[in-house]
Design a protein around this motif. Structure first.
Motif, PDB file in Angstrom:
ATOM      1  N   LEU A  68      15.623   6.964 -16.436  1.00  0.00           N
ATOM      2  CA  LEU A  68      16.699   7.699 -15.770  1.00  0.00           C
ATOM      3  C   LEU A  68      16.176   8.922 -15.018  1.00  0.00           C
ATOM      4  N   ALA A  69      14.985   9.377 -15.367  1.00  0.00           N
ATOM      5  CA  ALA A  69      14.392  10.525 -14.674  1.00  0.00           C
ATOM      6  C   ALA A  69      14.165  10.228 -13.193  1.00  0.00           C
ATOM      7  N   ASP A  70      14.044   8.951 -12.851  1.00  0.00           N
ATOM      8  CA  ASP A  70      13.789   8.564 -11.460  1.00  0.00           C
ATOM      9  C   ASP A  70      15.076   8.242 -10.697  1.00  0.00           C
ATOM     10  N   TRP A  71      16.203   8.328 -11.377  1.00  0.00           N
ATOM     11  CA  TRP A  71      17.473   7.960 -10.755  1.00  0.00           C
ATOM     12  C   TRP A  71      18.265   9.198 -10.344  1.00  0.00           C
ATOM     13  N   PRO A  72      19.065   9.097  -9.271  1.00  0.00           N
ATOM     14  CA  PRO A  72      19.980  10.190  -8.927  1.00  0.00           C
ATOM     15  C   PRO A  72      20.947  10.446 -10.082  1.00  0.00           C
ATOM     16  N   ASP A  90      26.770   7.088 -14.167  1.00  0.00           N
ATOM     17  CA  ASP A  90      27.584   5.870 -14.120  1.00  0.00           C
ATOM     18  C   ASP A  90      26.978   4.769 -14.986  1.00  0.00           C
ATOM     19  N   TRP A  91      25.659   4.668 -14.984  1.00  0.00           N
ATOM     20  CA  TRP A  91      24.983   3.635 -15.773  1.00  0.00           C
ATOM     21  C   TRP A  91      25.206   3.878 -17.265  1.00  0.00           C
ATOM     22  N   ARG A 136      19.731  17.487 -16.409  1.00  0.00           N
ATOM     23  CA  ARG A 136      20.512  17.259 -15.199  1.00  0.00           C
ATOM     24  C   ARG A 136      21.733  18.187 -15.161  1.00  0.00           C
ATOM     25  N   PRO A 137      22.159  18.588 -13.960  1.00  0.00           N
ATOM     26  CA  PRO A 137      23.278  19.536 -13.823  1.00  0.00           C
ATOM     27  C   PRO A 137      24.645  18.869 -13.966  1.00  0.00           C
ATOM     28  N   VAL A 138      24.951  18.424 -15.178  1.00  0.00           N
ATOM     29  CA  VAL A 138      26.270  17.879 -15.497  1.00  0.00           C
ATOM     30  C   VAL A 138      26.808  18.652 -16.692  1.00  0.00           C
ATOM     31  N   PHE A 139      28.125  18.728 -16.796  1.00  0.00           N
ATOM     32  CA  PHE A 139      28.758  19.563 -17.814  1.00  0.00           C
ATOM     33  C   PHE A 139      29.295  18.710 -18.950  1.00  0.00           C
TER      34      PHE A 139
END
Length: 231
Positions: free
Chosen positions: A113-117, A123-124, A147-150
């Motif tokens: 997942l580090a390579d994915w947007p 979503d995945w 990652r910048p998600v809350f």
């Protein structure tokens, strides 16, 4: 000649964070789990005391590898997490999700997942059984992925609902979408990690499910619920 000055108000989440930092201090953690163990930990921790879910996580982490989750039966996983809330359901979701990850990726590891947007990764993860927005965000934000998600849990959503910033105290999906739109553009993953823990502490200690201590709340002047809850 009369001069008119326009002052831009601080974003509401920045106001909230600044007030809570004064009470609970900064929440910046450099010790992060890798993505897969963080996902497992998040899967078993909902509606469970941290001390209990931490113990269950330690037992799962004793497995030879996370690939074992894809091979184990639900009846084998359940005893390992028996003391968490909804243990059987969580065991079912862990097993099914691990099987899906193994089938899609060849191994139960989420480092790819580090390579994915960020949105694609979210979503995945969100498509896996039992994951949902909360677990997906915790995996992406709390882990080494940063990652910048809350991440929103029960305490965080309840506080935001009372502040009038979330439309529903039980709908994590709607809460995630609504609150994501309030995040300042210059905030990074660590800012969001910090806000999560500050709000969680407030929800655990002051803005509790029953009998919130509004008179002690540093956000009372921002909260439309404070007056009626104290009445």
């Amino acid at each position: 000649m009369q001069l008119t000055f326009t002052f831009e108000r601080e974003p509401i989440l920045l106001q909230i964070r600044n007030r809570l930092v004064q009470i609970y201090g900064q929440q910046r953690d450099e010790l992060r789990h890798e993505p897969t163990p963080q996902w497992v930990k998040a899967m078993i921790s909902s509606r469970t005391l941290d001390a209990i879910s931490d113990g269950a996580f330690v037992r799962l982490r004793g497995l030879p590898s996370w690939d074992m989750l894809a091979q184990m039966k639900t009846t084998e996983i359940t005893p390992m997490i028996h003391d968490v809330t909804f243990a059987q359901n969580k065991a079912i979701h862990l097993a099914k999700s691990a099987q899906i990850i193994k089938r899609r990726r060849g191994t139960v590891e989420l480092d790819f997942l580090a390579d994915w947007p960020t949105q694609v990764a979210f979503d995945w993860l969100n498509s896996l059984p039992g994951t949902g927005p909360k677990v997906a965000c915790v995996t992406l934000n709390f882990s080494t992925l940063r990652r910048p998600v809350f991440a929103i849990d029960t305490h965080v959503l309840r506080v935001f609902w009372r502040l009038g910033l979330a439309p529903n105290r039980h709908n994590f999906k709607r809460g995630y979408i609504t609150l994501s739109n309030l995040i300042p553009n210059n905030w990074d993953a660590d800012d969001l990690y910090e806000l999560h823990w500050l709000m969680k502490y407030l929800g655990q200690k002051i803005c509790t499910h029953e009998r919130p201590l509004c008179g002690r709340c540093p956000l009372a002047s921002l909260c439309p619920s404070a007056a009626c809850l104290q009445a």
